[in-house]
Write a protein that holds these residues in place. Structure first.
Motif, PDB file in Angstrom:
ATOM      1  N   PHE A  80       4.356  13.579  12.493  1.00 14.77           N
ATOM      2  CA  PHE A  80       3.195  14.443  12.302  1.00 14.77           C
ATOM      3  C   PHE A  80       2.008  13.895  13.096  1.00 14.77           C
ATOM      4  N   PRO A  81       2.010  14.070  14.414  1.00 17.99           N
ATOM      5  CA  PRO A  81       0.921  13.530  15.227  1.00 17.99           C
ATOM      6  C   PRO A  81      -0.424  14.135  14.843  1.00 17.99           C
ATOM      7  N   ASP A  82      -1.441  13.278  14.858  1.00 20.11           N
ATOM      8  CA  ASP A  82      -2.830  13.697  14.589  1.00 20.11           C
ATOM      9  C   ASP A  82      -3.030  14.213  13.171  1.00 20.11           C
ATOM     10  N   HIS A  83      -2.180  13.799  12.237  1.00 21.94           N
ATOM     11  CA  HIS A  83      -2.340  14.167  10.829  1.00 21.94           C
ATOM     12  C   HIS A  83      -2.923  12.980  10.062  1.00 21.94           C
ATOM     13  N   LEU A  84      -3.961  13.220   9.291  1.00 19.01           N
ATOM     14  CA  LEU A  84      -4.636  12.172   8.536  1.00 19.01           C
ATOM     15  C   LEU A  84      -3.971  11.965   7.180  1.00 19.01           C
ATOM     16  N   ASP A  85      -4.110  10.748   6.667  1.00 21.06           N
ATOM     17  CA  ASP A  85      -3.422  10.339   5.438  1.00 21.06           C
ATOM     18  C   ASP A  85      -4.425  10.338   4.288  1.00 21.06           C
ATOM     19  N   TRP A  86      -4.498  11.456   3.562  1.00 19.26           N
ATOM     20  CA  TRP A  86      -5.514  11.600   2.523  1.00 19.26           C
ATOM     21  C   TRP A  86      -5.114  10.937   1.202  1.00 19.26           C
ATOM     22  N   THR A  87      -4.038  11.412   0.541  1.00 17.68           N
ATOM     23  CA  THR A  87      -3.706  10.898  -0.793  1.00 17.68           C
ATOM     24  C   THR A  87      -2.709   9.740  -0.777  1.00 17.68           C
ATOM     25  N   HIS A  88      -1.691   9.804   0.061  1.00 16.57           N
ATOM     26  CA  HIS A  88      -0.657   8.772   0.173  1.00 16.57           C
ATOM     27  C   HIS A  88      -0.061   8.427  -1.201  1.00 16.57           C
ATOM     28  N   GLY A  89       0.561   9.424  -1.824  1.00 17.93           N
ATOM     29  CA  GLY A  89       1.278   9.161  -3.063  1.00 17.93           C
ATOM     30  C   GLY A  89       2.418   8.189  -2.833  1.00 17.93           C
ATOM     31  N   ASN A  90       2.668   7.296  -3.795  1.00 20.71           N
ATOM     32  CA  ASN A  90       3.728   6.305  -3.582  1.00 20.71           C
ATOM     33  C   ASN A  90       4.575   6.045  -4.816  1.00 20.71           C
ATOM     34  N   ILE A  98       3.130  13.835 -16.432  1.00 19.94           N
ATOM     35  CA  ILE A  98       3.658  13.310 -15.178  1.00 19.94           C
ATOM     36  C   ILE A  98       2.620  12.348 -14.618  1.00 19.94           C
ATOM     37  N   ILE A  99       3.055  11.136 -14.314  1.00 20.33           N
ATOM     38  CA  ILE A  99       2.151  10.069 -13.895  1.00 20.33           C
ATOM     39  C   ILE A  99       2.411   9.757 -12.429  1.00 20.33           C
ATOM     40  N   VAL A 100       1.381   9.889 -11.622  1.00 24.40           N
ATOM     41  CA  VAL A 100       1.534   9.730 -10.182  1.00 24.40           C
ATOM     42  C   VAL A 100       0.544   8.703  -9.658  1.00 24.40           C
ATOM     43  N   SER A 101       1.026   7.842  -8.784  1.00 28.71           N
ATOM     44  CA  SER A 101       0.194   6.837  -8.143  1.00 28.71           C
ATOM     45  C   SER A 101      -0.202   7.337  -6.756  1.00 28.71           C
ATOM     46  N   LEU A 102      -1.498   7.394  -6.499  1.00 29.38           N
ATOM     47  CA  LEU A 102      -2.033   7.852  -5.213  1.00 29.38           C
ATOM     48  C   LEU A 102      -2.784   6.691  -4.566  1.00 29.38           C
ATOM     49  N   MET A 157      -6.226   7.294  -3.087  1.00 26.96           N
ATOM     50  CA  MET A 157      -7.217   7.633  -4.110  1.00 26.96           C
ATOM     51  C   MET A 157      -7.589   6.418  -4.953  1.00 26.96           C
ATOM     52  N   ASP A 158      -6.863   5.300  -4.749  1.00 26.20           N
ATOM     53  CA  ASP A 158      -7.059   4.107  -5.583  1.00 26.20           C
ATOM     54  C   ASP A 158      -6.995   4.479  -7.061  1.00 26.20           C
ATOM     55  N   ALA A 159      -5.988   5.268  -7.417  1.00 27.83           N
ATOM     56  CA  ALA A 159      -5.927   5.761  -8.792  1.00 27.83           C
ATOM     57  C   ALA A 159      -4.499   6.111  -9.185  1.00 27.83           C
ATOM     58  N   ILE A 160      -4.260   6.045 -10.484  1.00 25.42           N
ATOM     59  CA  ILE A 160      -3.051   6.582 -11.104  1.00 25.42           C
ATOM     60  C   ILE A 160      -3.501   7.755 -11.966  1.00 25.42           C
ATOM     61  N   ILE A 161      -2.852   8.889 -11.812  1.00 24.33           N
ATOM     62  CA  ILE A 161      -3.324  10.130 -12.422  1.00 24.33           C
ATOM     63  C   ILE A 161      -2.263  10.694 -13.365  1.00 24.33           C
ATOM     64  N   GLY A 162      -2.700  11.125 -14.549  1.00 30.40           N
ATOM     65  CA  GLY A 162      -1.828  11.789 -15.507  1.00 30.40           C
ATOM     66  C   GLY A 162      -1.987  13.296 -15.406  1.00 30.40           C
ATOM     67  N   ILE A 163      -0.880  14.005 -15.232  1.00 32.99           N
ATOM     68  CA  ILE A 163      -0.885  15.452 -15.013  1.00 32.99           C
ATOM     69  C   ILE A 163      -0.081  16.124 -16.113  1.00 32.99           C
ATOM     70  N   SER A 164      -0.601  17.193 -16.669  1.00 34.03           N
ATOM     71  CA  SER A 164       0.118  17.944 -17.689  1.00 34.03           C
ATOM     72  C   SER A 164       1.315  18.644 -17.057  1.00 34.03           C
ATOM     73  N   ARG A 165       2.515  18.350 -17.552  1.00 34.44           N
ATOM     74  CA  ARG A 165       3.716  19.032 -17.052  1.00 34.44           C
ATOM     75  C   ARG A 165       3.664  20.513 -17.391  1.00 34.44           C
ATOM     76  N   LYS A 166       2.987  20.860 -18.463  1.00 42.06           N
ATOM     77  CA  LYS A 166       2.944  22.250 -18.910  1.00 42.06           C
ATOM     78  C   LYS A 166       1.964  23.088 -18.105  1.00 42.06           C
ATOM     79  N   SER A 167       0.745  22.585 -17.907  1.00 45.94           N
ATOM     80  CA  SER A 167      -0.302  23.393 -17.278  1.00 45.94           C
ATOM     81  C   SER A 167      -0.621  23.004 -15.847  1.00 45.94           C
ATOM     82  N   GLY A 168      -0.262  21.776 -15.454  1.00 43.78           N
ATOM     83  CA  GLY A 168      -0.617  21.290 -14.135  1.00 43.78           C
ATOM     84  C   GLY A 168      -2.005  20.690 -14.058  1.00 43.78           C
ATOM     85  N   SER A 176      -5.173   0.613  -4.398  1.00 45.33           N
ATOM     86  CA  SER A 176      -3.889   0.811  -3.722  1.00 45.33           C
ATOM     87  C   SER A 176      -2.743   0.491  -4.683  1.00 45.33           C
ATOM     88  N   PRO A 177      -2.716   1.148  -5.860  1.00 43.67           N
ATOM     89  CA  PRO A 177      -1.644   0.887  -6.824  1.00 43.67           C
ATOM     90  C   PRO A 177      -0.311   1.401  -6.303  1.00 43.67           C
TER      91      PRO A 177
END
Length: 496
Positions: free
Chosen positions: A263-273, A284-288, A291-302, A335-336
């Motif tokens: 993906f040439p010339d594409h910037l790396d915004w969230t970088h989920g890992n 649903i728990i996602v490490s970004l 974003m220097d953050a771990i985020i909890g997301i409702s599986r039901k509503s998003g 950078s978790p």
């Protein structure tokens, strides 16, 4: 029990021998009534040696061990080789040296190799499946399932990936550009994965150090989280562009992560890992990383339920989602990497500790030679909107600390309560080395420097005490070995 073939023969694969060891196998036949009849013949077998240490195999040694306190079982690690050069300056052959090679190596409690798998593609995250198979993500946007004999059982691929080979036989997941980092297998048998996709954003940043730099339209990679079934059908999707602020950015926004991955010339915004699922709370728990953050997301509503991270830069409704600390804690995640759910509201994760600062603020980034990485365990109270740090491997930088600016793994082990830490690559403590800007040719960048990697266990004391340390190194220091992550289970074969 081994299946009986149509000709009456029985084949029973046996795995988990220490390499280069001599074994004698005795066989006994047991009837349906439970009567056992030993056979007089004995089978002798010499397990093959591992490859010679060099460009295709690391030197592996146990440098520290308290054997009585080590978690019983086998540790699997995803092993990569690195050419000592900046990714943006590598030739195609140098890049292929990294990308067209991968290893998964399994160690017993003494650090001896008891199993390995060689891949023609670089391996990212690996997960143990309940039936003993291994789930992994490859560098070319594929997810692969193998058995412990190395047989490929099934593969999935991002349908829109520029690296996709239609002849590979992988099941395409339609409408997505990438599958990356580490997959997660739910109890329902579905898969949750990271899928970065691009959007064009007008009037976007051209600098992360100069707030007055001119803006322009940019192609930006932001993560979606997808859940798909065994047939590759997407069942659920969450898109970071719809829920997060693309103007909250990281110092590595312009690093060439996606530029070197098709993906040439594409910037790396969230970088989920990393992604996990707290099924009890439906979160649903996602490490970004970016974003220097771990985020909890409702599986039901998003909807975003909570944000575990430094409150800097979260505005509007998202600011109210930032968890407040309860009690003492070492630091917010920076950078978790890959949170692991230990129970309702409980998770263990790896904290690279990178920068500990944000663009366009007065706080300066922490230089890599003054930094340290760690494992940490927290308890999240979703009702009170608080977090409590209940364990960490260390509280400050010492002469024995390791700083790895990317990757790494931390998870809680079930029998002893020890924490498994996989330290991807410990960079040199040298003030002339920078992890800040790969394009700054006036300084040495971390990718140009040699470092060793380590697999460790820490006690459940807070802070933890190191119980075991296995080192992965290259004696010639021509290349370096990097450990993306891994897992621990009771045996090589896994299963029940």
């Amino acid at each position: 029990m081994a299946p009986v073939a149509s000709d009456g023969s029985v084949s029973l694969p046996i795995v988990g021998f220490r390499h280069s060891s001599d074994l004698t196998v005795t066989i006994a036949l047991r009837s349906a009534r439970g009567t056992s009849t030993p056979l007089s013949n004995k089978l002798t077998y010499r397990a093959p040696p591992v490859p010679d240490v060099g460009l295709s195999w690391p030197k592996i040694e146990t440098v520290e061990i308290d054997r009585a306190r080590v978690e019983p079982g086998i540790t699997f690690v995803s092993v990569r080789r690195n050419f000592l050069e900046r990714g943006s300056l590598m030739t195609l052959r140098q890049r292929d040296f990294q990308r067209k090679f991968g290893l998964i190596i399994a160690l017993n409690e003494d650090g001896e190799v008891v199993w390995y798998y060689k891949s023609p593609e670089r391996v990212a995250g690996i997960q143990s499946m309940p039936d003993g198979r291994i789930l992994m993500t490859l560098a070319d946007q594929r997810t692969r399932i193998i058995d412990v004999l190395g047989n490929v059982q099934r593969e999935y691929v991002a349908g829109l990936s520029p690296l996709r080979d239609p002849a590979s036989g992988a099941i395409p997941i339609d409408g997505i550009q990438t599958i990356h980092h580490e997959p997660y297998l739910t109890k329902r048998g579905t898969f949750i994965a990271m899928s970065a996709n691009a959007r064009r954003i007008e009037n976007y940043y051209t600098s992360v150090t100069d707030p007055n730099a001119p803006r322009k339209a940019q192609m930006v990679m932001g993560d979606a989280i997808i859940e798909y079934d065994a047939n590759g059908k997407i069942l659920w999707k969450w898109d970071s562009f719809e829920y997060l602020d693309p103007m909250r950015v990281h110092f590595h926004l312009f690093q060439p992560y996606w530029m070197t991955r098709g993906f040439p010339d594409h910037l790396d915004w969230t970088h989920g890992n990393g992604v996990s699922y707290d099924e009890k709370n439906g979160t649903i728990i996602v490490s970004l990383k970016q974003m220097d953050a771990i985020i909890g997301i409702s599986r039901k509503s998003g909807e975003v339920k909570w944000i575990y991270g430094d409150p800097t830069g979260w505005n509007g409704a998202l600011a109210a989602k930032v968890l407040k600390p309860k009690g003492q804690f070492v630091r917010y995640p920076f950078s978790p990497h890959h949170p692991h759910v230990d129970g309702p509201g409980l998770m263990t994760y790896y904290d690279n500790g990178m920068f500990q600062a944000f663009p366009f603020t007065e706080k300066a980034p922490v230089p890599q030679h003054q930094n340290f990485s760690r494992g940490a365990r927290i308890r999240v109270d979703e009702k009170a909107m608080t977090f409590e740090e209940i364990w960490t491997s260390e509280t400050e930088k010492t002469t024995d600390s390791c700083y790895n600016w990317a990757m790494g793994e931390a998870e809680t082990l079930p029998m002893t309560g020890n924490a498994l830490l996989i330290r991807a690559n410990c960079t040199p403590r040298d003030p002339s080395v920078s992890d800040f800007n790969e394009f700054d040719l006036s300084k040495r960048f971390v990718d140009e420097t040699y470092g060793d990697a380590f697999v460790e266990q820490y006690s459940k004391d807070n802070p933890g005490r190191r119980i075991v340390r296995y080192r992965f190194s290259n004696p010639d220091q021509i290349t370096s070995w990097t450990l993306y992550g891994g897992f621990h289970r009771a045996s090589v074969a896994g299963g029940k």
